[in-house]
Scaffold this active site. Structure first.
Site, PDB file in Angstrom:
ATOM      1  N   GLY A   9       2.582  15.763  -3.285  1.00  0.00           N
ATOM      2  CA  GLY A   9       2.752  16.727  -2.195  1.00  0.00           C
ATOM      3  C   GLY A   9       4.103  16.535  -1.712  1.00  0.00           C
ATOM      4  N   ASN A  10       4.619  15.259  -1.595  1.00  0.00           N
ATOM      5  CA  ASN A  10       5.937  14.855  -0.941  1.00  0.00           C
ATOM      6  C   ASN A  10       6.943  15.662  -1.700  1.00  0.00           C
ATOM      7  OD1 ASN A  10       5.644  13.263  -3.301  1.00  0.00           O
ATOM      8  ND2 ASN A  10       7.137  11.877  -2.716  1.00  0.00           N
ATOM      9  N   LYS A 119     -14.965  17.951  -1.688  1.00  0.00           N
ATOM     10  CA  LYS A 119     -13.543  18.159  -1.272  1.00  0.00           C
ATOM     11  C   LYS A 119     -13.663  19.071   0.068  1.00  0.00           C
ATOM     12  CE  LYS A 119      -9.636  17.149  -3.825  1.00  0.00           C
ATOM     13  NZ  LYS A 119      -8.632  16.468  -3.252  1.00  0.00           N
ATOM     14  N   LYS A 202      -5.106  17.678  -9.482  1.00  0.00           N
ATOM     15  CA  LYS A 202      -4.023  18.012 -10.418  1.00  0.00           C
ATOM     16  C   LYS A 202      -3.398  17.018 -11.649  1.00  0.00           C
ATOM     17  CE  LYS A 202      -0.094  15.793  -8.292  1.00  0.00           C
ATOM     18  NZ  LYS A 202      -0.764  14.791  -7.559  1.00  0.00           N
ATOM     19  N   LYS A 264      -4.911   9.166 -10.146  1.00  0.00           N
ATOM     20  CA  LYS A 264      -3.687   9.053 -10.843  1.00  0.00           C
ATOM     21  C   LYS A 264      -3.941   7.933 -12.031  1.00  0.00           C
ATOM     22  CE  LYS A 264      -1.068  10.150  -6.911  1.00  0.00           C
ATOM     23  NZ  LYS A 264      -1.113  11.443  -6.998  1.00  0.00           N
TER      24      LYS A 264
HETATM   25  P1  ADP Z   1       0.127  12.968  -4.244  1.00  0.00           P
HETATM   26  O1  ADP Z   1       0.413  13.960  -3.148  1.00  0.00           O
HETATM   27  O2  ADP Z   1       1.496  12.589  -4.984  1.00  0.00           O
HETATM   28  O3  ADP Z   1      -1.033  13.137  -5.078  1.00  0.00           O
HETATM   29  P2  ADP Z   1      -1.281  10.940  -2.665  1.00  0.00           P
HETATM   30  O4  ADP Z   1      -1.340  10.753  -1.247  1.00  0.00           O
HETATM   31  O5  ADP Z   1      -2.701  11.672  -3.147  1.00  0.00           O
HETATM   32  O6  ADP Z   1      -0.050  11.466  -3.182  1.00  0.00           O
HETATM   33  O7  ADP Z   1      -1.429   9.803  -3.299  1.00  0.00           O
HETATM   34  C1  ADP Z   1      -0.233   8.617  -3.206  1.00  0.00           C
HETATM   35  C2  ADP Z   1      -0.741   7.896  -2.376  1.00  0.00           C
HETATM   36  O8  ADP Z   1      -1.760   6.822  -2.762  1.00  0.00           O
HETATM   37  C3  ADP Z   1       0.664   6.730  -1.939  1.00  0.00           C
HETATM   38  O9  ADP Z   1       1.374   7.239  -1.102  1.00  0.00           O
HETATM   39  C4  ADP Z   1      -0.039   5.343  -1.462  1.00  0.00           C
HETATM   40  O10 ADP Z   1      -0.006   5.627   0.165  1.00  0.00           O
HETATM   41  C5  ADP Z   1      -1.576   5.624  -1.646  1.00  0.00           C
HETATM   42  N1  ADP Z   1      -2.106   4.797  -2.485  1.00  0.00           N
HETATM   43  C6  ADP Z   1      -3.532   4.053  -2.403  1.00  0.00           C
HETATM   44  N2  ADP Z   1      -3.710   2.868  -3.014  1.00  0.00           N
HETATM   45  C7  ADP Z   1      -2.406   2.628  -3.769  1.00  0.00           C
HETATM   46  C8  ADP Z   1      -2.255   1.499  -4.433  1.00  0.00           C
HETATM   47  N3  ADP Z   1      -2.977   0.702  -4.869  1.00  0.00           N
HETATM   48  N4  ADP Z   1      -0.870   1.542  -4.890  1.00  0.00           N
HETATM   49  C9  ADP Z   1       0.179   2.252  -4.458  1.00  0.00           C
HETATM   50  N5  ADP Z   1      -0.295   3.267  -3.700  1.00  0.00           N
HETATM   51  C10 ADP Z   1      -1.512   3.383  -3.223  1.00  0.00           C
HETATM   52 MG    MG Z   2      -3.242  13.462  -4.489  1.00  0.00          MG
END
Ligand code: ADP
Ligand code: MG
Length: 301
Positions: A9-10, A119, A202, A264
């Site tokens: 998302g970023n 969701k 995704k 992820k």
């Molecule tokens: P995206 O839009 O890239 O899918 P998400 O917000 O869904 O992003 O997921 C990424 C986020 O997950 C990171 O920015 C972080 O804040 C969070 N996060 C949760 N658990 C962890 C972890 N164990 N290590 C690193 N980041 C984590």
């Molecule tokens: Mg995400």
């Protein structure tokens, strides 16, 4: 190397104008990978965007179904990404075309997720609105004291309908943007495909695509440079290398937040375990190139 990049998302910003500015910044590290000689295929998220479209449709009483909202989000996000990547390629005198594929991803009607929609999408409603919404076939849940929201299932991706087209475009040297927002979820109905109100993760769709095109690398680009255990705690520890066995242990110990880092890690494990050569990388957008050189990020193998 052949790489599937999953953009978080970023990389896209908070609204359409913000996104159109941001994508030019997003394009640079992606084109860096192309300049390095890699073949890249791009998958992106669509949570905020599809939410916005769905909300706008509800506010104006337009009965545009949720799968159509997903298709619209693939269209305009793809438009922004392809225009920005194309201009970055041109500025570096790299001759390549960029195309966005409106992508239908097949899910199974018997997926357990359909029995348990999780969701939340769209706006908050009051209790009085619930019966008429349920009559439309929506599943409504109370969302932590803030009102009622529609929830949709998050099924696993089974197949990608446009895969042959994607193969052809990749193999002729084009940059392809596909499976946006995890793809438009569809189920088979005889010769037809029928859109279903659901959201495919995704990162999972990127994993399936990476396997199908026999990619060398699944690269998940998000807001953090590395994956951590004890994330956000005093004993937080950033990981450089993560074996799939260790990753599974950490999942059991609940180190990864559901709905953000957990999908992820799960996608990376599935990809890395599918053959001995395949590897996955989780890092931030600006560190993508360094990560592939082994200089930063978390590598899962
Ligand atoms: P995206 O839009 O890239 O899918 P998400 O917000 O869904 O992003 O997921 C990424 C986020 O997950 C990171 O920015 C972080 O804040 C969070 N996060 C949760 N658990 C962890 C972890 N164990 N290590 C690193 N980041 C984590
Ligand atoms: Mg995400």
């Amino acid at each position: 190397m052949k790489i599937v990049v999953a953009l978080g998302g970023n990389a896209l910003g908070k609204n359409a104008q913000d996104q159109l500015n941001l994508v030019y910044k997003t394009a640079k590290p992606l084109v860096d990978l192309i300049e390095e000689g890699h073949e890249i295929v791009i998958v992106h998220g669509n949570g905020p965007q599809v939410g916005m479209i769905n909300l706008a449709m509800e506010e104006t009483n337009n009965d545009i179904p949720f799968p159509e909202c997903g298709a619209m989000s693939q269209g305009y996000i793809g438009f922004h990404l392809q225009t920005a990547i194309q201009s970055e390629l041109k500025s570096r005198r790299i001759l390549k075309s960029v195309a966005t594929i409106i992508t239908q991803v097949i899910v199974s009607e018997t997926d357990q997720a359909f029995k348990n929609p999780t969701k939340p999408i769209g706006k908050f409603y009051s209790k009085e609105d619930v019966p008429s919404l349920e009559a439309k076939g929506y599943t409504m849940v109370e969302d932590s004291g803030r009102g009622y929201r529609r929830v949709v299932p998050s099924p696993l991706p089974v197949d990608i309908e446009e895969k042959e087209m994607i193969f052809t475009l990749i193999n002729s040297g084009n940059v392809v943007i596909t499976c946006g927002g995890g793809g438009i979820p569809v189920v088979r109905d005889g010769f037809k495909l029928k859109g279903v109100p659901a959201v495919i993760d995704k990162d999972n769709a990127a994993m399936l695509l990476a396997k199908m095109i026999d990619a060398d690398y699944l690269v998940v680009l998000t807001a953090v440079e590395k994956v951590a255990i004890n994330f956000g705690k005093d004993n937080e520890e950033w990981l450089d290398n993560l074996s799939t066995e260790k990753a599974k242990e950490y999942i059991k110990e609940k180190h990864f937040a559901p709905g953000s880092m957990l999908p992820k890690i799960e996608a990376c494990i599935k990809f890395a375990e599918s053959t001995p050569e395949r590897k996955a990388l989780i890092t931030s957008l600006d560190k993508a190139k360094a990560g592939l050189m082994g200089l930063t990020g978390t590598i899962i193998k």
